[in-house]
Design an enzyme around this catalytic site. Structure first.
Site, PDB file in Angstrom:
ATOM      1  N   SER A 166       0.849  -1.201   0.000  1.00 41.50           N
ATOM      2  CA  SER A 166       0.000   0.000   0.000  1.00 41.50           C
ATOM      3  C   SER A 166       0.878   1.241   0.000  1.00 41.50           C
ATOM      4  CB  SER A 166      -0.899   0.039   1.238  1.00 41.50           C
ATOM      5  OG  SER A 166      -1.513   1.312   1.351  1.00 41.50           O
TER       6      SER A 166
ATOM      7  N   TYR B 250      -1.691  -0.970  10.458  1.00 38.32           N
ATOM      8  CA  TYR B 250      -1.923  -1.320   9.043  1.00 38.32           C
ATOM      9  C   TYR B 250      -0.776  -0.799   8.179  1.00 38.32           C
ATOM     10  CZ  TYR B 250      -4.012  -1.429   4.376  1.00 38.32           C
ATOM     11  OH  TYR B 250      -4.249  -1.655   3.043  1.00 38.32           O
TER      12      TYR B 250
HETATM   13  P1  NAP Z   1     -11.576  -6.240   0.424  1.00 40.24           P
HETATM   14  O1  NAP Z   1     -12.504  -5.828  -0.645  1.00 40.24           O
HETATM   15  O2  NAP Z   1     -11.979  -6.095   1.844  1.00 40.24           O
HETATM   16  O3  NAP Z   1     -11.114  -7.725   0.125  1.00 40.24           O
HETATM   17  C1  NAP Z   1     -10.271  -8.401   1.025  1.00 40.24           C
HETATM   18  C2  NAP Z   1     -10.204  -9.860   0.632  1.00 40.24           C
HETATM   19  O4  NAP Z   1      -9.422 -10.536   1.636  1.00 40.24           O
HETATM   20  C3  NAP Z   1     -11.563 -10.519   0.605  1.00 40.24           C
HETATM   21  O5  NAP Z   1     -11.586 -11.485  -0.412  1.00 40.24           O
HETATM   22  C4  NAP Z   1     -11.645 -11.199   1.967  1.00 40.24           C
HETATM   23  O6  NAP Z   1     -12.509 -12.308   1.852  1.00 40.24           O
HETATM   24  C5  NAP Z   1     -10.198 -11.624   2.177  1.00 40.24           C
HETATM   25  N1  NAP Z   1      -9.878 -11.803   3.581  1.00 40.24           N
HETATM   26  C6  NAP Z   1     -10.039 -10.929   4.602  1.00 40.24           C
HETATM   27  N2  NAP Z   1      -9.677 -11.496   5.764  1.00 40.24           N
HETATM   28  C7  NAP Z   1      -9.273 -12.746   5.464  1.00 40.24           C
HETATM   29  C8  NAP Z   1      -8.809 -13.847   6.238  1.00 40.24           C
HETATM   30  N3  NAP Z   1      -8.678 -13.756   7.563  1.00 40.24           N
HETATM   31  N4  NAP Z   1      -8.497 -14.993   5.608  1.00 40.24           N
HETATM   32  C9  NAP Z   1      -8.636 -15.107   4.261  1.00 40.24           C
HETATM   33  N5  NAP Z   1      -9.069 -14.105   3.481  1.00 40.24           N
HETATM   34  C10 NAP Z   1      -9.394 -12.959   4.082  1.00 40.24           C
HETATM   35  O7  NAP Z   1     -10.197  -5.438   0.327  1.00 40.24           O
HETATM   36  P2  NAP Z   1      -9.310  -4.984  -0.920  1.00 40.24           P
HETATM   37  O8  NAP Z   1      -9.312  -3.504  -0.931  1.00 40.24           O
HETATM   38  O9  NAP Z   1      -9.648  -5.731  -2.136  1.00 40.24           O
HETATM   39  O10 NAP Z   1      -7.891  -5.432  -0.357  1.00 40.24           O
HETATM   40  C11 NAP Z   1      -7.005  -6.289  -1.050  1.00 40.24           C
HETATM   41  C12 NAP Z   1      -5.585  -5.894  -0.675  1.00 40.24           C
HETATM   42  O11 NAP Z   1      -5.316  -4.575  -1.133  1.00 40.24           O
HETATM   43  C13 NAP Z   1      -5.342  -5.869   0.838  1.00 40.24           C
HETATM   44  O12 NAP Z   1      -4.066  -6.415   1.127  1.00 40.24           O
HETATM   45  C14 NAP Z   1      -5.343  -4.395   1.164  1.00 40.24           C
HETATM   46  O13 NAP Z   1      -4.584  -4.092   2.303  1.00 40.24           O
HETATM   47  C15 NAP Z   1      -4.724  -3.819  -0.101  1.00 40.24           C
HETATM   48  N6  NAP Z   1      -4.985  -2.402  -0.342  1.00 40.24           N
HETATM   49  C16 NAP Z   1      -6.238  -1.947  -0.512  1.00 40.24           C
HETATM   50  C17 NAP Z   1      -6.441  -0.576  -0.717  1.00 40.24           C
HETATM   51  C18 NAP Z   1      -7.812  -0.002  -0.896  1.00 40.24           C
HETATM   52  O14 NAP Z   1      -7.954   1.239  -0.830  1.00 40.24           O
HETATM   53  N7  NAP Z   1      -8.823  -0.802  -1.166  1.00 40.24           N
HETATM   54  C19 NAP Z   1      -5.347   0.301  -0.734  1.00 40.24           C
HETATM   55  C20 NAP Z   1      -4.078  -0.214  -0.532  1.00 40.24           C
HETATM   56  C21 NAP Z   1      -3.901  -1.559  -0.354  1.00 40.24           C
HETATM   57  P3  NAP Z   1     -13.350 -13.003   3.034  1.00 40.24           P
HETATM   58  O15 NAP Z   1     -13.990 -11.911   3.824  1.00 40.24           O
HETATM   59  O16 NAP Z   1     -14.290 -13.860   2.262  1.00 40.24           O
HETATM   60  O17 NAP Z   1     -12.353 -13.802   3.806  1.00 40.24           O
END
Ligand code: NAP
Length: 269
Positions: free
Chosen positions: A142, A155
């Site tokens: 991130s 985080y």
């Molecule tokens: P999201 O929509 O909340 O998706 C997160 C995914 O991780 C979901 O598939 C969730 O599925 C899974 N997950 C969460 N807890 C888990 C666990 N304990 N075991 C297995 N799977 C788990 O978030 P996203 O934004 O797509 O995030 C993806 C990555 O991008 C993350 O590493 C996040 O830190 C990074 N990121 C996001 C942003 C942003 O602004 N969105 C910015 C920078 C970085 P289940 O709930 O079904 O387990």
């Protein structure tokens, strides 16, 4: 879709958000898939849609990556399935509130999902890919790595770890022809924000990327051979400057003598 199969991609956090888009895009590129997350129904829905649209083989592993036994199961699959050629370490969570508002268990859970699980999976994949002399590891970090003062600290620290891990892994695996890419998204419109009670478009009006654009850009970065991909950063010279400054420190960081400014003065002795 008639592209040849180019191996299997294992994607964590593939039930929604960025991981689900990776699943779609990688299947269209010719990968078979293994989708990992906790929510079986959403994984199965994504798997069925991708199978229907691309004809690829899509397996599902329901796993809570905060659970060491579940992480071992996924690691084992990475090690024993020779078809796996790509790991996307994507699953990640944020805190609801700051580090002082959360119970120790919530801090531990974040570290388990964002640090321990991707570390163990990268170790398993790195070992297996090095033996197979081919493979790619994509770690989702991130941009908050660079701005911890303005974001929740546990985080942002977990994401700084992902960048450091990726830089180190890339150096270690280079001779084995294993590629590593760290992808550093900025604010991206996914459920990660609503899960922690935030409306990202109100927090950062006009500055939120769509997950589709983020993943498509990250794959362009992968195709260009980038080690670090920061999709929202227009001026990539800014990253190059930071990286060069970091590398310039290298030769100065271990010395027999303490730096002059830390030598006790005669009056203090
Ligand atoms: P999201 O929509 O909340 O998706 C997160 C995914 O991780 C979901 O598939 C969730 O599925 C899974 N997950 C969460 N807890 C888990 C666990 N304990 N075991 C297995 N799977 C788990 O978030 P996203 O934004 O797509 O995030 C993806 C990555 O991008 C993350 O590493 C996040 O830190 C990074 N990121 C996001 C942003 C942003 O602004 N969105 C910015 C920078 C970085 P289940 O709930 O079904 O387990």
């Amino acid at each position: 879709m008639s592209k040849a199969i180019i191996g299997t991609a294992l994607i964590t956090g593939a039930s929604g958000g960025i991981g689900a888009i990776y699943a779609d895009r990688l299947a269209r590129r010719g990968y078979d898939l293994i989708l990992v997350a906790r929510t079986a129904e959403r994984l199965e829905e994504n798997a069925a849609r991708i199978r229907a649209q691309t004809g690829r083989t899509v397996d599902v592993i329901v796993a809570d990556l905060a659970d060491p036994a579940a992480v071992s199961g996924v690691s084992e699959r990475l090690e024993r399935d020779p078809a796996i050629s790509l790991l996307v370490n994507n699953a990640g969570i944020t805190l609801n509130g700051g580090m002082f508002d959360n119970a120790p268990e919530a801090l531990e859970r974040l570290i388990a999902v964002n640090v321990t699980a991707p570390t163990l999976l990268a170790a398993a994949a790195g070992r297996a890919f090095a033996d197979r002399k081919t493979g790619t590891i994509i770690n989702i970090g991130s941009v908050v790595t660079f701005i911890p003062e303005t974001f929740e600290g546990v985080y942002s620290s977990s994401k700084a770890y992902i960048l450091n891990l990726s830089l180190s892994l890339a150096a270690k695996l280079k001779d084995a022809d294993v590629r590593v890419q760290a992808v550093l998204p900025g604010a991206t419109r996914t459920e990660i924000w609503t899960r922690s009670g935030h409306d990202v478009d109100s927090l950062l009006p006009g500055k939120v990327m769509d997950a589709e654009d983020l993943v498509d850009a990250a794959l362009v970065g992968l195709d260009k051979g980038e080690l670090v991909t920061i999709p929202p950063l227009e001026d990539d010279g800014l990253w190059d400057t930071l990286d060069a400054a970091r590398l310039a420190l290298g030769p100065h960081l271990s010395q027999r003598d303490v730096a002059a400014r830390y030598r006790p003065t005669a009056s203090a002795a």
